[in-house]
Design a protein around this motif. Structure first.
Motif, PDB file in Angstrom:
ATOM      1  N   HIS B 106      -1.637   1.848  -0.683  1.00  0.00           N
ATOM      2  CA  HIS B 106      -0.853   1.625  -1.905  1.00  0.00           C
ATOM      3  C   HIS B 106       0.284   0.647  -1.646  1.00  0.00           C
ATOM      4  O   HIS B 106       0.570  -0.212  -2.474  1.00  0.00           O
ATOM      5  CB  HIS B 106      -0.306   2.952  -2.418  1.00  0.00           C
ATOM      6  CG  HIS B 106       0.305   2.853  -3.792  1.00  0.00           C
ATOM      7  ND1 HIS B 106      -0.411   2.424  -4.885  1.00  0.00           N
ATOM      8  CD2 HIS B 106       1.559   3.098  -4.240  1.00  0.00           C
ATOM      9  CE1 HIS B 106       0.380   2.417  -5.954  1.00  0.00           C
ATOM     10  NE2 HIS B 106       1.575   2.810  -5.588  1.00  0.00           N
ATOM     11  N   LEU B 107       0.934   0.767  -0.467  1.00  0.00           N
ATOM     12  CA  LEU B 107       2.107  -0.064  -0.182  1.00  0.00           C
ATOM     13  C   LEU B 107       2.014  -0.782   1.168  1.00  0.00           C
ATOM     14  O   LEU B 107       3.044  -1.181   1.725  1.00  0.00           O
ATOM     15  CB  LEU B 107       3.378   0.796  -0.234  1.00  0.00           C
ATOM     16  CG  LEU B 107       3.732   1.400  -1.599  1.00  0.00           C
ATOM     17  CD1 LEU B 107       4.843   2.442  -1.456  1.00  0.00           C
ATOM     18  CD2 LEU B 107       4.167   0.324  -2.587  1.00  0.00           C
ATOM     19  N   GLU B 133      -4.237  -6.622  -3.691  1.00  0.00           N
ATOM     20  CA  GLU B 133      -2.831  -7.038  -3.644  1.00  0.00           C
ATOM     21  C   GLU B 133      -1.943  -5.954  -3.015  1.00  0.00           C
ATOM     22  O   GLU B 133      -0.908  -6.265  -2.430  1.00  0.00           O
ATOM     23  CB  GLU B 133      -2.329  -7.451  -5.038  1.00  0.00           C
ATOM     24  CG  GLU B 133      -2.085  -6.335  -6.049  1.00  0.00           C
ATOM     25  CD  GLU B 133      -3.366  -5.842  -6.726  1.00  0.00           C
ATOM     26  OE1 GLU B 133      -4.459  -6.282  -6.332  1.00  0.00           O
ATOM     27  OE2 GLU B 133      -3.259  -5.007  -7.649  1.00  0.00           O
ATOM     28  N   HIS B 134      -2.361  -4.705  -3.081  1.00  0.00           N
ATOM     29  CA  HIS B 134      -1.577  -3.627  -2.479  1.00  0.00           C
ATOM     30  C   HIS B 134      -1.664  -3.615  -0.957  1.00  0.00           C
ATOM     31  O   HIS B 134      -0.907  -2.898  -0.319  1.00  0.00           O
ATOM     32  CB  HIS B 134      -2.041  -2.273  -3.024  1.00  0.00           C
ATOM     33  CG  HIS B 134      -1.613  -2.028  -4.436  1.00  0.00           C
ATOM     34  ND1 HIS B 134      -0.566  -1.202  -4.763  1.00  0.00           N
ATOM     35  CD2 HIS B 134      -2.071  -2.525  -5.607  1.00  0.00           C
ATOM     36  CE1 HIS B 134      -0.413  -1.201  -6.078  1.00  0.00           C
ATOM     37  NE2 HIS B 134      -1.312  -1.989  -6.618  1.00  0.00           N
ATOM     38  N   LEU B 137       1.516  -6.170   1.127  1.00  0.00           N
ATOM     39  CA  LEU B 137       2.920  -5.964   0.752  1.00  0.00           C
ATOM     40  C   LEU B 137       3.844  -5.861   1.949  1.00  0.00           C
ATOM     41  O   LEU B 137       5.017  -5.542   1.807  1.00  0.00           O
ATOM     42  CB  LEU B 137       3.054  -4.690  -0.108  1.00  0.00           C
ATOM     43  CG  LEU B 137       2.236  -4.683  -1.399  1.00  0.00           C
ATOM     44  CD1 LEU B 137       2.414  -3.357  -2.135  1.00  0.00           C
ATOM     45  CD2 LEU B 137       2.654  -5.837  -2.301  1.00  0.00           C
ATOM     46  N   LEU B 177      -0.793 -16.125  -5.814  1.00  0.00           N
ATOM     47  CA  LEU B 177      -1.011 -16.042  -7.261  1.00  0.00           C
ATOM     48  C   LEU B 177       0.070 -16.847  -7.974  1.00  0.00           C
ATOM     49  O   LEU B 177       1.222 -16.878  -7.551  1.00  0.00           O
ATOM     50  CB  LEU B 177      -0.995 -14.581  -7.719  1.00  0.00           C
ATOM     51  CG  LEU B 177      -1.966 -13.660  -6.971  1.00  0.00           C
ATOM     52  CD1 LEU B 177      -1.956 -12.261  -7.588  1.00  0.00           C
ATOM     53  CD2 LEU B 177      -3.384 -14.219  -6.991  1.00  0.00           C
TER      54      LEU B 177
END
Lengths: 122, 317
Positions: B106-107, B133-134, B137, B177
């Motif tokens: 998630h992160l 994308e997760h 990070l 992006l």
């Protein structure tokens, strides 16, 4: 002291106080415009709200993520870039120079916003 | 059409292309057959009967495990990933490998990747990843992902490999992006893709996988890839192309010419149907219904001239 003279004195005191207070109020008003209270932008439902904010130079802008999904705040001109903000995380940036500062979420790039920095009129 | 000069086109022998023409996905309990491009659902019992002869080769797609997510939509994303792995372990036919279409974590925390790896290892089959994308990070975006999963890949983690006559291509559309845009492949990756497929026969079955849908599902929520059409144009000459994506946490399917598109469920939390909610954020469903919205997809390649067939399996229901 008669009642009438007491009333007049009281009136003069009020007028004096008002006269003295006026520049202070004006000063306070102009200092709000100059230094600026921090401005908060909420991130809710994959949207920056408000999408565009106009602030005076020197204003601190705070983004707070209210979503259950992380977001970022990234300047389109690479001036600022937050880390990923999890739920309730904040990011702060102080805008000193007048100009337009478009930004977006680098994870969900359809999310865009803009900070406009403008010296107060007068 | 039969071509006697093509050794792969002997009607008495199933070709590689024919092998991919029937892809059976374990899924919702509904078998989707696509005849003439129109999806038609038949009951699971008939689907299982059709599966009677074991497929020579199958693989599995898992997506959006979001390990570390603990919000109301699913307070235990690790637990539901564990359930998905249990489900995989009980499949009658062991898949040859598993493709994870991103948002493993998630992160992007080490602990989240560690937990995901530990559970997914229990499947006992090789894993292939592309990042969501997760997964990018960390402070040096993508470093943690590439260190763990990027061996042998190019750029931000793209690569290809061949298995049982099928060419698999893993693409990365979650880096660099652009403001106001969608997912992004970028010129470097598209150049690589063009070279990667340049020598392949048009009869070679292709499976492309990436996190964000390569076609435009719903641009208002960013569900699409800005330059996805360029990748798809490169793949147009192939007779069988299957595109597997994640990101949107629900099943959406489409067939366009020889290209079949599928998105997989998440193992963590569902997201709303396009435009059906104020935002694409995690969708909270009654606790008893969560597992009907989570799941995995298994793809079997069976010989024959059957039309493309799709089944998806929820964790429950």
């Amino acid at each position: 002291m008669t009642l009438a003279s007491a009333l007049i004195r009281a009136h003069i005191r009020e007028r004096l106080a008002a006269a003295l207070a006026l520049p202070i109020v004006a000063l306070a008003a102009s200092s709000i415009a100059m230094a600026g209270e921090p401005v908060t932008i909420r991130i809710d439902n994959f949207t920056f709200g408000p999408e565009t904010v106009t602030v005076a130079p020197g204003t601190k802008v705070i983004w707070i993520n209210g979503d259950d999904i992380p977001h970022t705040v990234v300047s389109q001109t690479k001036l600022f870039r937050s880390k990923a903000l999890d739920t309730d995380d904040r990011y702060t940036f102080t805008f000193d120079a007048p100009g337009e500062y478009p930004y977006f979420c680098s994870l969900h790039p359809h999310m865009t916003g803009k900070v406009v920095v403008k010296a107060p009129a007068g | 059409m039969h071509d006697p000069t093509d050794p792969n086109d002997d009607p008495t022998r199933p070709s590689r292309r024919g092998a991919l023409e029937c892809m059976v996905w374990a899924g919702t309990g509904l078998l989707w057959t696509l005849g003439g491009g129109l999806p038609r659902a038949v009951g699971l019992e008939r689907a299982l009967a059709a599966e009677a002869s074991p497929a020579p080769f199958s693989f599995l797609q898992i997506s959006d495990s979001h390990v570390g997510f603990n919000k109301p939509a699913n307070p235990d994303a690790l637990g539901t990933l564990r359930e998905a792995v249990e489900k995989i372990r009980t499949l009658p036919q062991k898949p040859s490998f598993i493709i994870h279409t991103g948002d493993i974590s998630h992160l992007s925390k080490d602990r989240e990747f560690d937990d995901a790896d530990q559970i997914l290892r229990e499947t006992g089959v090789p894993m292939f990843y592309v990042p969501g994308e997760h997964d990018l990070l960390d402070d040096e975006p993508g470093r943690a992902y590439l260190d763990r999963y990027g061996k042998g890949s190019r750029g931000a983690g793209w690569y290809s490999f061949d298995q049982n006559g099928v060419h698999f291509i893993g693409l990365v559309n979650v880096v660099d992006l652009k403001a106001g845009g969608l997912g992004n492949l970028g010129a470097e990756q598209l150049d690589w893709l063009e070279k990667d497929i340049a020598g392949l026969s048009s009869s070679k079955p292709i499976v492309v996988f990436a996190h964000i849908p390569l076609w435009t599902v719903y641009p208002e929520w960013g569900w699409g890839t800005q330059d996805g059409a360029r990748a798809l144009a490169l793949l147009k000459r192939f007779g069988s192309v299957t595109v597997l994506n994640g990101h949107i946490h629900q099943i959406i399917q489409k067939v366009e010419g020889t290209i079949a598109f599928h998105t997989a469920r998440s193992t963590a939390f569902p997201q709303p149907a396009p435009g059906s909610a104020p935002s694409p954020g995690p969708m909270k469903v009654p606790a008893g219904e969560l597992r009907q919205h989570l799941g995995i997809a298994s793809v079997s390649l069976v010989h024959g001239n059957e039309p493309l067939a799709v089944i998806d399996t929820p964790l429950a229901g």
